[in-house]
Design a protein around this motif. Sequence first.
Motif, PDB file in Angstrom:
ATOM      1  N   ASN A  94       0.855  -1.181   0.000  1.00  0.00           N
ATOM      2  CA  ASN A  94       0.000   0.000   0.000  1.00  0.00           C
ATOM      3  C   ASN A  94       0.893   1.232   0.000  1.00  0.00           C
ATOM      4  OD1 ASN A  94       0.872   0.382   2.649  1.00  0.00           O
ATOM      5  ND2 ASN A  94      -1.009  -0.380   3.555  1.00  0.00           N
ATOM      6  N   MET A  95       0.277   2.421  -0.008  1.00  0.00           N
ATOM      7  CA  MET A  95       1.067   3.636  -0.193  1.00  0.00           C
ATOM      8  C   MET A  95       2.011   3.911   0.971  1.00  0.00           C
ATOM      9  SD  MET A  95       0.698   4.828  -3.136  1.00  0.00           S
ATOM     10  CE  MET A  95       1.581   6.364  -2.857  1.00  0.00           C
ATOM     11  N   SER A  96       1.739   3.399   2.153  1.00  0.00           N
ATOM     12  CA  SER A  96       2.634   3.653   3.278  1.00  0.00           C
ATOM     13  C   SER A  96       3.991   2.984   3.095  1.00  0.00           C
ATOM     14  CB  SER A  96       1.994   3.191   4.591  1.00  0.00           C
ATOM     15  OG  SER A  96       1.876   1.785   4.633  1.00  0.00           O
ATOM     16  N   PHE A  97       4.064   1.995   2.194  1.00  0.00           N
ATOM     17  CA  PHE A  97       5.334   1.320   1.924  1.00  0.00           C
ATOM     18  C   PHE A  97       6.015   1.848   0.662  1.00  0.00           C
ATOM     19  CE2 PHE A  97       3.137  -2.334   4.181  1.00  0.00           C
ATOM     20  CZ  PHE A  97       3.873  -2.201   5.340  1.00  0.00           C
ATOM     21  N   ALA A  98       5.525   2.932   0.104  1.00  0.00           N
ATOM     22  CA  ALA A  98       6.028   3.391  -1.192  1.00  0.00           C
ATOM     23  C   ALA A  98       7.517   3.698  -1.165  1.00  0.00           C
ATOM     24  CB  ALA A  98       5.239   4.616  -1.655  1.00  0.00           C
ATOM     25  N   ALA A  99       7.981   4.462  -0.167  1.00  0.00           N
ATOM     26  CA  ALA A  99       9.385   4.896  -0.151  1.00  0.00           C
ATOM     27  C   ALA A  99      10.362   3.714  -0.098  1.00  0.00           C
ATOM     28  CB  ALA A  99       9.626   5.868   0.996  1.00  0.00           C
ATOM     29  N   PRO A 100      10.243   2.790   0.882  1.00  0.00           N
ATOM     30  CA  PRO A 100      11.189   1.665   0.895  1.00  0.00           C
ATOM     31  C   PRO A 100      11.023   0.744  -0.307  1.00  0.00           C
ATOM     32  CG  PRO A 100       9.489   1.349   2.566  1.00  0.00           C
ATOM     33  CD  PRO A 100       9.341   2.754   2.066  1.00  0.00           C
ATOM     34  N   SER A 101       9.788   0.597  -0.805  1.00  0.00           N
ATOM     35  CA  SER A 101       9.557  -0.292  -1.950  1.00  0.00           C
ATOM     36  C   SER A 101      10.230   0.244  -3.209  1.00  0.00           C
ATOM     37  CB  SER A 101       8.059  -0.468  -2.198  1.00  0.00           C
ATOM     38  OG  SER A 101       7.439  -1.109  -1.120  1.00  0.00           O
ATOM     39  N   LEU A 102      10.035   1.526  -3.485  1.00  0.00           N
ATOM     40  CA  LEU A 102      10.619   2.101  -4.704  1.00  0.00           C
ATOM     41  C   LEU A 102      12.133   2.123  -4.623  1.00  0.00           C
ATOM     42  CD1 LEU A 102       8.084   4.994  -5.376  1.00  0.00           C
ATOM     43  CD2 LEU A 102       8.175   2.731  -6.414  1.00  0.00           C
ATOM     44  N   SER A 103      12.679   2.333  -3.430  1.00  0.00           N
ATOM     45  CA  SER A 103      14.133   2.265  -3.273  1.00  0.00           C
ATOM     46  C   SER A 103      14.652   0.854  -3.551  1.00  0.00           C
ATOM     47  CB  SER A 103      14.513   2.691  -1.850  1.00  0.00           C
ATOM     48  OG  SER A 103      15.896   2.550  -1.633  1.00  0.00           O
ATOM     49  N   ALA A 104      13.929  -0.159  -3.027  1.00  0.00           N
ATOM     50  CA  ALA A 104      14.326  -1.549  -3.266  1.00  0.00           C
ATOM     51  C   ALA A 104      14.190  -1.914  -4.740  1.00  0.00           C
ATOM     52  CB  ALA A 104      13.492  -2.491  -2.400  1.00  0.00           C
ATOM     53  N   ILE A 105      13.146  -1.414  -5.395  1.00  0.00           N
ATOM     54  CA  ILE A 105      12.952  -1.689  -6.828  1.00  0.00           C
ATOM     55  C   ILE A 105      14.088  -1.086  -7.639  1.00  0.00           C
ATOM     56  CG2 ILE A 105      11.490  -1.105  -8.804  1.00  0.00           C
ATOM     57  CD1 ILE A 105       9.076  -1.494  -6.938  1.00  0.00           C
ATOM     58  N   ALA A 106      14.519   0.128  -7.274  1.00  0.00           N
ATOM     59  CA  ALA A 106      15.644   0.753  -7.981  1.00  0.00           C
ATOM     60  C   ALA A 106      16.906  -0.087  -7.827  1.00  0.00           C
ATOM     61  CB  ALA A 106      15.864   2.159  -7.447  1.00  0.00           C
ATOM     62  N   THR A 107      17.135  -0.613  -6.630  1.00  0.00           N
ATOM     63  CA  THR A 107      18.303  -1.468  -6.393  1.00  0.00           C
ATOM     64  C   THR A 107      18.219  -2.747  -7.222  1.00  0.00           C
ATOM     65  OG1 THR A 107      18.561  -0.632  -4.145  1.00  0.00           O
ATOM     66  CG2 THR A 107      19.569  -2.763  -4.631  1.00  0.00           C
ATOM     67  N   ARG A 109      16.508  -3.265  -9.993  1.00  0.00           N
ATOM     68  CA  ARG A 109      16.637  -2.989 -11.424  1.00  0.00           C
ATOM     69  C   ARG A 109      18.089  -2.729 -11.807  1.00  0.00           C
ATOM     70  NH1 ARG A 109      11.154   0.608 -12.110  1.00  0.00           N
ATOM     71  NH2 ARG A 109       9.826  -1.062 -12.905  1.00  0.00           N
ATOM     72  N   ALA A 110      18.845  -2.098 -10.917  1.00  0.00           N
ATOM     73  CA  ALA A 110      20.266  -1.881 -11.194  1.00  0.00           C
ATOM     74  C   ALA A 110      21.011  -3.205 -11.264  1.00  0.00           C
ATOM     75  CB  ALA A 110      20.870  -0.985 -10.118  1.00  0.00           C
ATOM     76  N   ALA A 111      20.598  -4.165 -10.421  1.00  0.00           N
ATOM     77  CA  ALA A 111      21.249  -5.478 -10.423  1.00  0.00           C
ATOM     78  C   ALA A 111      20.743  -6.382 -11.533  1.00  0.00           C
ATOM     79  CB  ALA A 111      21.035  -6.160  -9.067  1.00  0.00           C
ATOM     80  N   HIS A 112      19.512  -6.148 -11.991  1.00  0.00           N
ATOM     81  CA  HIS A 112      18.894  -6.973 -13.040  1.00  0.00           C
ATOM     82  C   HIS A 112      18.279  -6.043 -14.084  1.00  0.00           C
ATOM     83  CE1 HIS A 112      19.250 -10.447 -10.281  1.00  0.00           C
ATOM     84  NE2 HIS A 112      18.832  -9.603  -9.346  1.00  0.00           N
ATOM     85  N   PRO A 113      19.101  -5.431 -14.936  1.00  0.00           N
ATOM     86  CA  PRO A 113      18.606  -4.392 -15.854  1.00  0.00           C
ATOM     87  C   PRO A 113      17.570  -4.879 -16.862  1.00  0.00           C
ATOM     88  CG  PRO A 113      20.906  -4.945 -16.306  1.00  0.00           C
ATOM     89  CD  PRO A 113      20.551  -5.618 -15.030  1.00  0.00           C
ATOM     90  N   ASP A 114      17.479  -6.180 -17.102  1.00  0.00           N
ATOM     91  CA  ASP A 114      16.490  -6.671 -18.059  1.00  0.00           C
ATOM     92  C   ASP A 114      15.153  -6.991 -17.401  1.00  0.00           C
ATOM     93  OD1 ASP A 114      17.565  -8.790 -16.613  1.00  0.00           O
ATOM     94  OD2 ASP A 114      17.244 -10.240 -18.241  1.00  0.00           O
ATOM     95  N   PRO A 272      16.171 -14.954  -8.335  1.00  0.00           N
ATOM     96  CA  PRO A 272      17.243 -14.009  -7.967  1.00  0.00           C
ATOM     97  C   PRO A 272      16.763 -12.559  -7.843  1.00  0.00           C
ATOM     98  CG  PRO A 272      17.506 -14.778 -10.228  1.00  0.00           C
ATOM     99  CD  PRO A 272      16.452 -15.628  -9.617  1.00  0.00           C
ATOM    100  N   ILE A 273      15.748 -12.176  -8.622  1.00  0.00           N
ATOM    101  CA  ILE A 273      15.252 -10.799  -8.522  1.00  0.00           C
ATOM    102  C   ILE A 273      14.512 -10.618  -7.203  1.00  0.00           C
ATOM    103  CG2 ILE A 273      13.872  -9.016  -9.658  1.00  0.00           C
ATOM    104  CD1 ILE A 273      14.157 -10.661 -12.249  1.00  0.00           C
ATOM    105  N   VAL A 274      13.711 -11.606  -6.817  1.00  0.00           N
ATOM    106  CA  VAL A 274      13.011 -11.549  -5.535  1.00  0.00           C
ATOM    107  C   VAL A 274      14.018 -11.496  -4.394  1.00  0.00           C
ATOM    108  CG1 VAL A 274      11.486 -12.805  -3.964  1.00  0.00           C
ATOM    109  CG2 VAL A 274      10.929 -12.672  -6.400  1.00  0.00           C
ATOM    110  N   LYS A 275      15.087 -12.290  -4.495  1.00  0.00           N
ATOM    111  CA  LYS A 275      16.126 -12.268  -3.460  1.00  0.00           C
ATOM    112  C   LYS A 275      16.735 -10.884  -3.329  1.00  0.00           C
ATOM    113  CE  LYS A 275      17.709 -17.085  -3.466  1.00  0.00           C
ATOM    114  NZ  LYS A 275      18.867 -17.973  -3.722  1.00  0.00           N
TER     115      LYS A 275
END
Length: 284
Positions: A94-107, A109-114, A272-275
């Motif tokens: 939900n929206m209360s988790f937006a900040a940590p979630s988007l930061s984790a997604i950025a990390t 995506r950097a590790a798995h660019p495809d 590996p992406i979930v990890k």
Amino acid sequence: MELRQLSYFVAVCEELSFSRAASRCFISQSAISHQIARLERDLGAQLFERTTRAVVPTEATLRLLPLAKQMLSLESAIRAAVRTTGPRIRLAANMSFAAPSLSAIATARAAHPDAEIEYVIKPFRQRITAVADGDCDLALIRGSVEQPGLAVEQLWVEDLVIAISSSHPLAERGAVTLAELSPYPLLLPPEQEQVLLHTLIRSAFADLPTGPTFGPPIPPDHTATMELLNRPESWTILYEGPTKGLLTLDLTDHRLRIPVSAVLREDARENPIVKTLLDALHHD
């Protein structure tokens, strides 16, 4: 009839509230009401009976709902069929988790660019169902669940915040006890919407001679800030985060804490992406 109207229609059916459906769809309440009214005109049928207190589906709605879900599912399948074939992960929260979630997604995506990683907003129960059904790969929740086939991994622990208005009788106090708060009305959403908070409060007051004094439930279209300003003698409990317009109090006799966990299917741990997402979400 448009697919977005069907999407709004399903949201109102599931939330039984135009305001909650609008928040979930990131549009205004007036906009979602307008689109539902257009859909009703196009279909020549009333879909909801609207009162000041409730939104009640009609018989036409009950017949339309499964078909609307099939249409939206087919749309998702069409988009998936023409999408590039890189790995795809869906994180429900939900929206209360937006900040940590988007930061984790950025990390991740950097590790798995495809990889394609989606952040999906869903209410609590829908998050669990989406993971169990395979629609989402993992979900963030407060607390825990026990369901066959699902694993729960604790990520961090949040301290809950005692919030009051600046005109509360205890406003000059920096710290209080639960016993001192007990006589003042506690404002929370209805228990069916916040089972975890209500359970936590009952447990915290269990060893005290008097329990909390519950005020009226916070309506779904109101905020805690609004309710405390309207009822300055009351108090509430908030998750970590900004408390603009409110004062916060420390508890001298208790710490109200709640775990934040990831829920995922047991076989998803090997992805590996979930990890990477889980590693990025972990913090002390």
